[in-house]
Design a protein around this motif. Structure first.
Motif, PDB file in Angstrom:
ATOM      1  N   TYR A  16       7.223 -10.093   3.452  1.00  0.00           N
ATOM      2  CA  TYR A  16       7.979  -9.128   2.083  1.00  0.00           C
ATOM      3  C   TYR A  16       6.898  -7.773   1.506  1.00  0.00           C
ATOM      4  O   TYR A  16       5.823  -7.203   2.606  1.00  0.00           O
ATOM      5  CB  TYR A  16       7.040 -10.172   0.881  1.00  0.00           C
ATOM      6  CG  TYR A  16       7.074  -9.851  -0.514  1.00  0.00           C
ATOM      7  CD1 TYR A  16       8.667  -9.800  -1.299  1.00  0.00           C
ATOM      8  CD2 TYR A  16       6.179  -9.232  -0.986  1.00  0.00           C
ATOM      9  CE1 TYR A  16       8.962  -9.632  -2.756  1.00  0.00           C
ATOM     10  CE2 TYR A  16       6.193  -8.951  -3.262  1.00  0.00           C
ATOM     11  CZ  TYR A  16       8.152  -8.646  -3.129  1.00  0.00           C
ATOM     12  OH  TYR A  16       8.096  -8.130  -4.518  1.00  0.00           O
ATOM     13  N   GLU A  17       7.688  -6.957   1.002  1.00  0.00           N
ATOM     14  CA  GLU A  17       7.531  -5.699   0.606  1.00  0.00           C
ATOM     15  C   GLU A  17       6.696  -4.906  -0.497  1.00  0.00           C
ATOM     16  O   GLU A  17       7.239  -6.385  -1.234  1.00  0.00           O
ATOM     17  CB  GLU A  17       9.403  -4.935   0.404  1.00  0.00           C
ATOM     18  CG  GLU A  17       8.972  -3.127   0.870  1.00  0.00           C
ATOM     19  CD  GLU A  17      10.132  -2.374   0.133  1.00  0.00           C
ATOM     20  OE1 GLU A  17      10.272  -1.866  -0.659  1.00  0.00           O
ATOM     21  OE2 GLU A  17      11.209  -2.967   1.291  1.00  0.00           O
ATOM     22  N   ALA A  18       5.386  -5.215  -0.200  1.00  0.00           N
ATOM     23  CA  ALA A  18       4.215  -5.403  -1.391  1.00  0.00           C
ATOM     24  C   ALA A  18       4.283  -3.332  -2.267  1.00  0.00           C
ATOM     25  O   ALA A  18       3.917  -4.124  -3.105  1.00  0.00           O
ATOM     26  CB  ALA A  18       3.235  -6.297  -0.734  1.00  0.00           C
ATOM     27  N   THR A  19       4.992  -2.550  -1.318  1.00  0.00           N
ATOM     28  CA  THR A  19       4.752  -1.889  -2.679  1.00  0.00           C
ATOM     29  C   THR A  19       5.857  -0.834  -2.093  1.00  0.00           C
ATOM     30  O   THR A  19       5.824  -0.943  -0.768  1.00  0.00           O
ATOM     31  CB  THR A  19       3.297  -0.997  -1.992  1.00  0.00           C
ATOM     32  OG1 THR A  19       2.643   0.320  -2.751  1.00  0.00           O
ATOM     33  CG2 THR A  19       2.766  -0.718  -0.152  1.00  0.00           C
ATOM     34  N   GLN A  20       6.332  -0.047  -3.262  1.00  0.00           N
ATOM     35  CA  GLN A  20       7.019   1.171  -2.146  1.00  0.00           C
ATOM     36  C   GLN A  20       7.059   1.643  -3.700  1.00  0.00           C
ATOM     37  O   GLN A  20       6.360   1.900  -5.353  1.00  0.00           O
ATOM     38  CB  GLN A  20       8.288   0.454  -2.051  1.00  0.00           C
ATOM     39  CG  GLN A  20       9.286  -0.692  -3.433  1.00  0.00           C
ATOM     40  CD  GLN A  20      10.439  -0.277  -3.651  1.00  0.00           C
ATOM     41  OE1 GLN A  20      10.815   0.431  -4.404  1.00  0.00           O
ATOM     42  NE2 GLN A  20      11.379  -1.143  -2.946  1.00  0.00           N
ATOM     43  N   ILE A  21       8.085   3.015  -3.390  1.00  0.00           N
ATOM     44  CA  ILE A  21       8.689   3.561  -5.147  1.00  0.00           C
ATOM     45  C   ILE A  21       8.849   2.641  -6.661  1.00  0.00           C
ATOM     46  O   ILE A  21       8.215   4.002  -7.310  1.00  0.00           O
ATOM     47  CB  ILE A  21       9.428   4.318  -4.957  1.00  0.00           C
ATOM     48  CG1 ILE A  21       9.557   5.538  -3.361  1.00  0.00           C
ATOM     49  CG2 ILE A  21      10.140   5.119  -5.255  1.00  0.00           C
ATOM     50  CD1 ILE A  21      10.471   6.280  -2.976  1.00  0.00           C
ATOM     51  N   ALA A  35      15.110 -10.767   6.851  1.00  0.00           N
ATOM     52  CA  ALA A  35      15.510 -10.931   5.783  1.00  0.00           C
ATOM     53  C   ALA A  35      14.067 -10.011   4.837  1.00  0.00           C
ATOM     54  O   ALA A  35      13.034 -11.554   5.593  1.00  0.00           O
ATOM     55  CB  ALA A  35      15.779 -11.407   4.671  1.00  0.00           C
ATOM     56  N   LEU A  36      13.881  -8.868   4.251  1.00  0.00           N
ATOM     57  CA  LEU A  36      12.787  -9.058   3.364  1.00  0.00           C
ATOM     58  C   LEU A  36      13.421  -8.289   2.002  1.00  0.00           C
ATOM     59  O   LEU A  36      13.609  -7.793   1.705  1.00  0.00           O
ATOM     60  CB  LEU A  36      12.540  -7.895   4.004  1.00  0.00           C
ATOM     61  CG  LEU A  36      11.383  -6.114   3.950  1.00  0.00           C
ATOM     62  CD1 LEU A  36       9.472  -7.554   4.002  1.00  0.00           C
ATOM     63  CD2 LEU A  36      11.607  -5.434   4.283  1.00  0.00           C
ATOM     64  N   ALA A  37      12.136  -9.754   1.262  1.00  0.00           N
ATOM     65  CA  ALA A  37      12.946  -8.769  -0.161  1.00  0.00           C
ATOM     66  C   ALA A  37      12.250  -7.672  -0.687  1.00  0.00           C
ATOM     67  O   ALA A  37      10.394  -7.698  -0.139  1.00  0.00           O
ATOM     68  CB  ALA A  37      12.586 -10.196  -0.510  1.00  0.00           C
ATOM     69  N   HIS A  38      12.096  -7.360  -1.816  1.00  0.00           N
ATOM     70  CA  HIS A  38      11.425  -6.616  -2.322  1.00  0.00           C
ATOM     71  C   HIS A  38      11.547  -6.154  -3.784  1.00  0.00           C
ATOM     72  O   HIS A  38      12.727  -7.209  -4.575  1.00  0.00           O
ATOM     73  CB  HIS A  38      11.905  -5.299  -1.694  1.00  0.00           C
ATOM     74  CG  HIS A  38      13.200  -4.920  -1.855  1.00  0.00           C
ATOM     75  ND1 HIS A  38      14.114  -4.870  -1.240  1.00  0.00           N
ATOM     76  CD2 HIS A  38      13.788  -3.744  -2.257  1.00  0.00           C
ATOM     77  CE1 HIS A  38      15.307  -4.323  -1.615  1.00  0.00           C
ATOM     78  NE2 HIS A  38      14.976  -3.952  -2.399  1.00  0.00           N
ATOM     79  N   ASN A  39      10.712  -5.789  -4.385  1.00  0.00           N
ATOM     80  CA  ASN A  39      10.989  -5.407  -5.422  1.00  0.00           C
ATOM     81  C   ASN A  39      10.695  -6.537  -6.840  1.00  0.00           C
ATOM     82  O   ASN A  39      11.417  -6.874  -7.549  1.00  0.00           O
ATOM     83  CB  ASN A  39      12.101  -4.092  -6.049  1.00  0.00           C
ATOM     84  CG  ASN A  39      11.457  -2.876  -6.152  1.00  0.00           C
ATOM     85  OD1 ASN A  39      11.588  -2.342  -5.234  1.00  0.00           O
ATOM     86  ND2 ASN A  39      10.207  -2.361  -6.455  1.00  0.00           N
ATOM     87  N   GLY A  40       9.868  -7.622  -6.510  1.00  0.00           N
ATOM     88  CA  GLY A  40       9.691  -9.277  -7.421  1.00  0.00           C
ATOM     89  C   GLY A  40       9.747  -8.504  -8.407  1.00  0.00           C
ATOM     90  O   GLY A  40       9.882  -9.097  -9.683  1.00  0.00           O
TER      91      GLY A  40
END
Length: 640
Positions: A302-307, A263-268
């Motif tokens: 962890y997804e540390a950067t995105q749109i 599992a990959l969490a994002h947009n904390g």
């Protein structure tokens, strides 16, 4: 030159019989004379030789919100685009990547999977329901009406409500399973081991009163196993909004199929403080040994950067870091129904979570936030575009058009996020030995990954106790990197006798079509003698003849950006840089982590390209420059 010419002539005119030397007799080859060795430094290495570029988080028309915004491109189109083929975007522009990706995860929302297939087909059950008919009609009318329908659906979903029971597709239903099977088939068709990897995946879209708790689930497995168990959703009784229940679903899937998922969490940054708890979960449940151990097992990245904003750190949390305020989204939660306050920020950003993890390890025995870092797009256009000059936006209503800088991406009351605030980010780089599901997934699990904000910067980062400049300048530094220490994502070994402090070898190459490099930094976090966390950012190597000031700060490199022409020159910065750095403040009694951050020189932001190409308005508050960057996964030190 004469010797070369004579050999070439002999080969071309007379064939192999005319070679001016005799072949080595059988049994006396050089390889046997030097057993265990190879002249080629790239042979028989068994280590990754290049980063494989991908996106862990892309939505297609199958996601209910993407479909509501007007996306008509399915997973097959998404894979074709990722492979470098030209496709027609929903708005009619032809789109193509500057370079193909190596791999892709299509991660459509599991909740309401297939809803918009039913809406587009004007399913009788929807059309006979007054609210269902109203939403379907708005979608059919397109334009602003369709966008309004999408926002209404998303807002209701964010609050855990339903506009109408018919506007929901439950797990286990025939439409749900049919669409899931279609997604699996598209991934299987696109998979070309060694050339392109298509991962099966989905997004579990948990929202706690608008607080973002989303996770992408990625399968190591093929369709035979992935099709055995329905994806997990958030709607009771089949689903849940609690991450613990997702982890239980993952364990059940693996037990039943003998497969493997992560599992990959994002947009904390849109969770309003609940993504990375320190003492209690969002529901008041205290963190315990089971929570920290299970999260560490199930969420290696962890997804540390995105749109929807950069999530490395925040200026409130890192006031001494001049690069902390990068593409910051901090107005509120996902649907802006609750505004942000400073006390929420510590539970939202990657660097602070890495620090909190050191505390939890000291208290509960396991670090739940011992994650690697990746970037990805979270694009809802089916187009994995993260390059500033090729940015197709968050959703189909925000694809290139002259008005998109002022387009409302999200709004609640008087608070809005406008189009210019979208971030052209990011990409995930994986150091895998092969371009296959198994090799890439295994690299993800061991955290040998890094994030970029869209630029394809090449970065390697190793930690050990005795790296030297000779290791770095050998031109094959990875050989020494693995032999003498650990790569990004790993743990420092126990210090050998006589070692005073760890050494780190870091080096970077610019994106061949991107900006030069400004500097490499190493970010350190540690647990001090009082049990409090600290951080420091070290500039370890940089371009030019700049010198740190009295406060230890390196002056800015300057800028060559030409806003009017939407271009820049690489007359500053360097194409390549690296160093071997020793921690000058090391205390062997204190737990710590280290990661590298690579910063490019300023280049034009995507809004500048919009203004130049389409005559789009450039809002006064919109930045005109960006400094693309990469964040490696950390290397951890634990006292022996």
């Amino acid at each position: 030159m004469r010797l070369l010419l004579s050999i070439t002539t002999a080969l071309s005119v007379c064939g192999t019989a005319a070679l001016p030397f005799e072949p080595t007799p059988e049994g006396s080859s050089l390889s046997k004379a030097f057993p265990g060795k190879s002249y080629s430094p790239y042979a028989q290495r068994g280590i990754p030789d290049r980063p494989l570029w991908g996106d862990t988080h892309l939505h297609t028309s199958t996601s209910f919100d993407a479909g509501a915004f007007g996306n008509r491109l399915d997973a097959r189109a998404a894979y074709r685009f990722a492979k470098g083929q030209e496709v027609e975007a929903t708005t009619g522009f032809m789109a193509r990547l500057s370079r193909p990706l190596d791999w892709l995860v299509v991660a459509d929302h599991s909740d309401n999977m297939g809803l918009f297939d039913m809406i587009y087909a004007q399913d009788p059950a929807i059309m006979s329901d007054p609210e269902g008919n109203r939403i379907a009609t708005m979608v059919a009318n397109g334009g602003n009406e369709a966008v309004a329908a999408a926002l209404e659906l998303i807002d209701a979903y964010s609050r855990g409500e339903a506009i109408s029971p018919v506007l929901a597709v439950e797990a286990g239903s025939k439409p749900f399973r049919s669409v899931w099977q279609r997604q699996i088939e598209a991934a299987e068709e696109a998979y070309e081991p060694g050339l392109f990897t298509s991962f099966i995946g989905y997004e579990w879209t948990s929202l706690i009163q608008g607080g973002n708790m989303h996770r992408v689930v990625i399968y190591r497995d093929g369709g035979e196993k992935a099709g055995m168990v329905d994806p997990f959703t958030t709607e009771a009784p089949m689903g849940s909004i609690n991450p613990r229940d997702l982890w239980s679903w993952m364990a059940n899937y693996e037990e039943r199929t003998r497969g493997d998922v992560l599992a990959l969490a994002h947009n904390g940054n849109l969770s309003n403080g609940i993504m990375f708890p320190e003492t209690v979960q969002y529901d008041g449940t205290e963190l315990d040994e089971e929570y920290v151990a299970t999260r560490a097992l199930r969420e290696p990245m962890y997804e540390a950067t995105q749109i929807k904003g950069d999530g490395e750190t925040h200026p409130f949390l890192s006031p001494n870091d001049e690069f902390a305020d990068y593409e910051t989204w901090d107005k509120g939660n996902l649907n802006l129904s609750e505004l942000k306050t400073d006390d929420m920020l510590a539970g939202e950003y990657a660097r602070e979570a890495l620090k909190t993890g050191l505390k939890l390890e000291a208290r509960l025995g396991t670090n739940p936030y011992k994650f690697g870092m990746v970037g990805s797009t979270d694009s809802h256009t089916s187009l994995a575009t993260a390059q500033e000059d090729n940015f197709f936006g968050k959703h189909s209503g925000a694809e290139p058009n002259p008005q998109r800088p002022e387009h409302i991406v999200g709004q609640f009351g008087d608070v809005a996020i406008l189009g210019w605030e979208m971030v052209a980010s990011g990409l995930a780089a994986v150091w895998a030995t092969d371009n296959t599901r198994e090799a890439i997934f295994d690299a993800m699990e061991r955290k040998e990954v890094y994030a970029t904000t869209g630029s394809r910067i090449g970065v390697r980062f190793f930690g050990g106790w005795n790296y030297t400049t000779d290791d770095l300048t050998s031109r094959t530094p990875a050989t020494a990197g693995y032999a003498k220490g650990t790569p990004m994502g790993g743990d420092l070994s126990a210090a050998p006798e006589g070692a005073q402090a760890p050494t780190f070898m870091v080096y970077a190459l610019k994106d061949p079509i991107g900006g030069n490099l400004d500097r490499i930094q190493i970010v350190k976090g540690w647990l001090d003698a009082d049990g409090e966390t600290q951080e420091k950012v070290y500039d370890v190597v940089w371009a030019g003849d700049r010198e740190p000031d009295a406060n230890g700060k390196l002056p800015a490199i300057g800028s060559t950006v030409d806003v009017e022409r939407a271009t820049w020159t690489n007359s500053i910065g360097q194409a390549e840089m690296g160093t071997v750095w020793t921690d000058p403040d090391f205390d062997p009694s204190q737990s710590a982590f280290y990661y590298a951050r690579v910063i490019e020189i300023p280049t034009p932001r995507w809004t500048v390209y919009d203004a130049f190409r389409m005559g789009a308005s450039l809002p006064e508050e919109a930045p005109t420059e960006t400094q693309e960057r990469a964040y490696t996964s950390p290397i951890w030190y634990t006292p022996g």
